[in-house]
Design a protein around this motif. Structure first.
Motif, PDB file in Angstrom:
ATOM      1  N   VAL A  69      -5.943  -8.661 -16.217  1.00 52.71           N
ATOM      2  CA  VAL A  69      -5.606  -8.013 -14.949  1.00 52.71           C
ATOM      3  C   VAL A  69      -6.851  -7.847 -14.083  1.00 52.71           C
ATOM      4  O   VAL A  69      -6.752  -7.672 -12.872  1.00 52.71           O
ATOM      5  CB  VAL A  69      -4.916  -6.651 -15.152  1.00 52.71           C
ATOM      6  CG1 VAL A  69      -3.649  -6.805 -15.955  1.00 52.71           C
ATOM      7  CG2 VAL A  69      -5.844  -5.646 -15.793  1.00 52.71           C
ATOM      8  N   GLU A  70      -8.020  -7.868 -14.708  1.00 49.84           N
ATOM      9  CA  GLU A  70      -9.270  -7.719 -13.981  1.00 49.84           C
ATOM     10  C   GLU A  70      -9.731  -9.047 -13.379  1.00 49.84           C
ATOM     11  O   GLU A  70     -10.539  -9.069 -12.454  1.00 49.84           O
ATOM     12  CB  GLU A  70     -10.326  -7.188 -14.952  1.00 49.84           C
ATOM     13  CG  GLU A  70     -11.512  -6.538 -14.314  1.00 49.84           C
ATOM     14  CD  GLU A  70     -12.395  -5.887 -15.359  1.00 49.84           C
ATOM     15  OE1 GLU A  70     -13.358  -5.221 -14.948  1.00 49.84           O
ATOM     16  OE2 GLU A  70     -12.133  -6.039 -16.557  1.00 49.84           O
ATOM     17  N   SER A  71      -9.217 -10.138 -13.921  1.00 48.99           N
ATOM     18  CA  SER A  71      -9.626 -11.468 -13.460  1.00 48.99           C
ATOM     19  C   SER A  71      -9.190 -11.694 -12.017  1.00 48.99           C
ATOM     20  O   SER A  71      -8.171 -11.172 -11.563  1.00 48.99           O
ATOM     21  CB  SER A  71      -8.998 -12.525 -14.372  1.00 48.99           C
ATOM     22  OG  SER A  71      -9.138 -13.803 -13.819  1.00 48.99           O
ATOM     23  N   GLU A  72      -9.949 -12.507 -11.318  1.00 45.18           N
ATOM     24  CA  GLU A  72      -9.610 -12.836  -9.936  1.00 45.18           C
ATOM     25  C   GLU A  72      -8.821 -14.136  -9.826  1.00 45.18           C
ATOM     26  O   GLU A  72      -8.540 -14.606  -8.726  1.00 45.18           O
ATOM     27  CB  GLU A  72     -10.893 -12.923  -9.106  1.00 45.18           C
ATOM     28  CG  GLU A  72     -11.625 -11.592  -9.003  1.00 45.18           C
ATOM     29  CD  GLU A  72     -12.860 -11.667  -8.123  1.00 45.18           C
ATOM     30  OE1 GLU A  72     -13.130 -12.768  -7.577  1.00 45.18           O
ATOM     31  OE2 GLU A  72     -13.545 -10.645  -7.970  1.00 45.18           O
ATOM     32  N   VAL A  73      -8.436 -14.717 -10.960  1.00 46.72           N
ATOM     33  CA  VAL A  73      -7.666 -15.951 -10.944  1.00 46.72           C
ATOM     34  C   VAL A  73      -6.263 -15.682 -10.392  1.00 46.72           C
ATOM     35  O   VAL A  73      -5.758 -14.554 -10.457  1.00 46.72           O
ATOM     36  CB  VAL A  73      -7.578 -16.551 -12.366  1.00 46.72           C
ATOM     37  CG1 VAL A  73      -6.669 -15.701 -13.264  1.00 46.72           C
ATOM     38  CG2 VAL A  73      -7.125 -17.997 -12.334  1.00 46.72           C
ATOM     39  N   VAL A  74      -5.633 -16.698  -9.829  1.00 49.99           N
ATOM     40  CA  VAL A  74      -4.242 -16.584  -9.382  1.00 49.99           C
ATOM     41  C   VAL A  74      -3.345 -16.553 -10.617  1.00 49.99           C
ATOM     42  O   VAL A  74      -3.458 -17.407 -11.507  1.00 49.99           O
ATOM     43  CB  VAL A  74      -3.860 -17.765  -8.468  1.00 49.99           C
ATOM     44  CG1 VAL A  74      -2.373 -17.716  -8.128  1.00 49.99           C
ATOM     45  CG2 VAL A  74      -4.700 -17.744  -7.203  1.00 49.99           C
TER      46      VAL A  74
END
Length: 483
Positions: A97-102
């Motif tokens: 959830v912290e990742s900036e990936v789509v």
């Protein structure tokens, strides 16, 4: 669903990572099958990697198949432009959830409704825990995902209600698309586009007690607590008294993922068949699980596919994937009313629909469908309708999104709020654990206040990361043990 498919672009530039909590092997359950079929189709238009966080033993020339631990998954997420994830993936690896990936969340299975039945064997506390666990798991996905896919329009309405309660139906998402299709769309399970071909007999003349001319009824999947095999076994018992050639075959009794235990209903089905003297004469059980690529040999050895279930909320929002295999194989269908497939069976003349737990109605439907004068016409209806639900068509909204992945209109608010929700949930879990430990070792209230103060400091810290609760829990547990 779009009327036309995106053009094929081999060696596409978009990098798509599909992550499943299920196992990829010769024997696969629904989540793994769905992820596998997604990978096959997306590999035509993008660079695809398919990852299991449990185990994988398959290979494919068109895409990589991986088994990943936490560190390896982080590397794969860094590689990807878009991540498609199912089920427990976000709970097992909360840093996602912290990742900036789509992120695309595949919520085709409303697990919190399913577990109301499947967890009845766990006792009141265990059942309550599992229901809450599934609600938390799904809420995490719905808070963070940039795009969501589900299995039917009825499911979509259900998830829109959940999204509305989370504030995801906002001015930003509404103004971006007033239909909200760019936030959540329908991507059902699909039907194989390959022409079904039988390479061997798997039931007729192979299973002792089932002859080449018998009428075979196929239960095409596992036996779980929300299904009703008992009414079906009783109906076969009644029908066999005048139609001894009718035989019922259960395709799989042991789920391929060892983490999924045998259900209470599976045990009851075995017991009832024994009590009625049907085991090995009229009712037959495959005590294992059928290989995915071999299942067509069982399907084409049958005359009829069945799906019977109880009238409860899981039924209302379910999408019975076994019925899609019946459509692929051209098997007429007899099913219980109340789920999303019942009106399709009736409207397209694919078989018969009966009330729940009605033995007499089920006997009549089985007999009329098995011995119909126009049986071949009925089979052709099924095959024709099945072709309209091919995987290529079913996956069109997902393929379209992956060709041009984007964050949701309310990003980064959705990411920030999902992080805050994660933090609050971890605080809640830690507080409960502290109180539990205090009951066990008699920690004083003063020491609990100190522990709570430490929790508050961590919660307020700008350097908070989702791995912090694990480190904090260890420190607090050691402190309490010393006390």
């Amino acid at each position: 669903m779009p009327d036309s498919l995106p053009p094929l672009e081999p060696n596409g530039t978009q990098r798509v990572l599909i992550v499943s909590p299920d196992t990829f092997g010769r024997k696969m359950g629904g989540p793994a099958i769905r992820a596998w079929e997604m990978a096959k189709r997306l590999a035509d238009v993008a660079q695809v990697r398919l990852a299991s966080v449990k185990d994988s033993s398959l290979t494919n020339e068109a895409f990589d198949v991986l088994t990943v631990g936490d560190d390896e998954l982080r590397q794969q997420v860094d590689w990807a432009d878009v991540v498609i994830a199912q089920g427990e993936v976000f709970t097992l690896h909360p840093w996602l959830v912290e990742s900036e990936v789509v992120i695309v969340a595949d919520v085709y299975d409303p697990l919190h409704l399913e577990v109301l039945e499947s967890a009845k064997d766990e006792g009141p506390e265990g059942r309550s825990f599992l229901v809450k666990y599934c609600v938390d798991m799904l809420t995490t996905q719905l808070r963070r995902a940039d795009f969501m896919i589900c299995a039917s329009e009825k499911q979509r309405d259900f998830w829109l209600g959940h999204l509305g309660s989370l504030g995801r139906i906002s001015p930003e998402t509404y103004d971006a698309d007033r239909s909200l299709r760019n936030l959540i769309d329908v991507v059902p399970f699909g039907v194989s586009s390959e022409v079904p071909e039988q390479t061997r007999h798997a039931i007729r003349g192979v299973v002792e007690g089932i002859g080449p001319d018998d009428k075979v009824i196929l239960w095409g999947g596992g036996v779980y607590n929300w299904f009703d095999p008992l009414t079906l076994i009783r109906a076969v018992h009644a029908l066999s008294e005048r139609r001894p050639e009718v035989k019922l075959y259960f395709l799989g009794m042991t789920y391929p993922n060892p983490a999924v235990h045998e259900s209470r209903m599976a045990a009851e089905a075995l017991r009832l068949a024994d009590e009625l003297g049907l085991s090995g004469t009229q009712v037959f059980f495959n005590m294992g699980w059928t290989d995915y690529d071999d299942r067509i040999n069982y399907l084409l050895d049958a005359d009829l596919g069945v799906s019977t279930h109880f009238p409860h909320v899981e039924t209302a929002f379910s999408f019975r994937t076994r019925i899609l295999d019946y459509l692929w194989a051209g098997l007429p269908i007899v099913a219980t009313d109340g789920d999303g497939f019942a009106p399709l069976i009736q409207d397209h003349r694919l078989g018969a629909v009966v009330p729940a737990e009605d033995v007499d109605a089920l006997v009549d439907a089985l007999e009329q469908t098995l011995f119909a004068d126009d049986a071949e016409e009925l089979r052709e209806n099924v095959r024709t309708f099945g072709r309209s639900l091919a995987w290529d068509r079913a996956l069109a909204p997902l393929i379209e999104f992956c060709l041009e992945p984007r964050h949701s209109a309310d990003y980064p608010t959705s990411r920030i709020e999902s992080l805050d929700a994660h933090r609050a949930r971890h605080i809640e879990v830690l507080e409960a654990k502290i109180l539990q430990l205090s009951d066990q070792v008699g920690v004083t209230r003063d020491k609990l206040v100190v522990a709570r103060d430490e929790l508050d400091r961590v919660h307020a810290s700008a350097s908070w990361r989702l791995s912090a609760p694990l480190r904090l829990a260890g420190r607090l547990a050691r402190r309490i043990r010393r006390s």
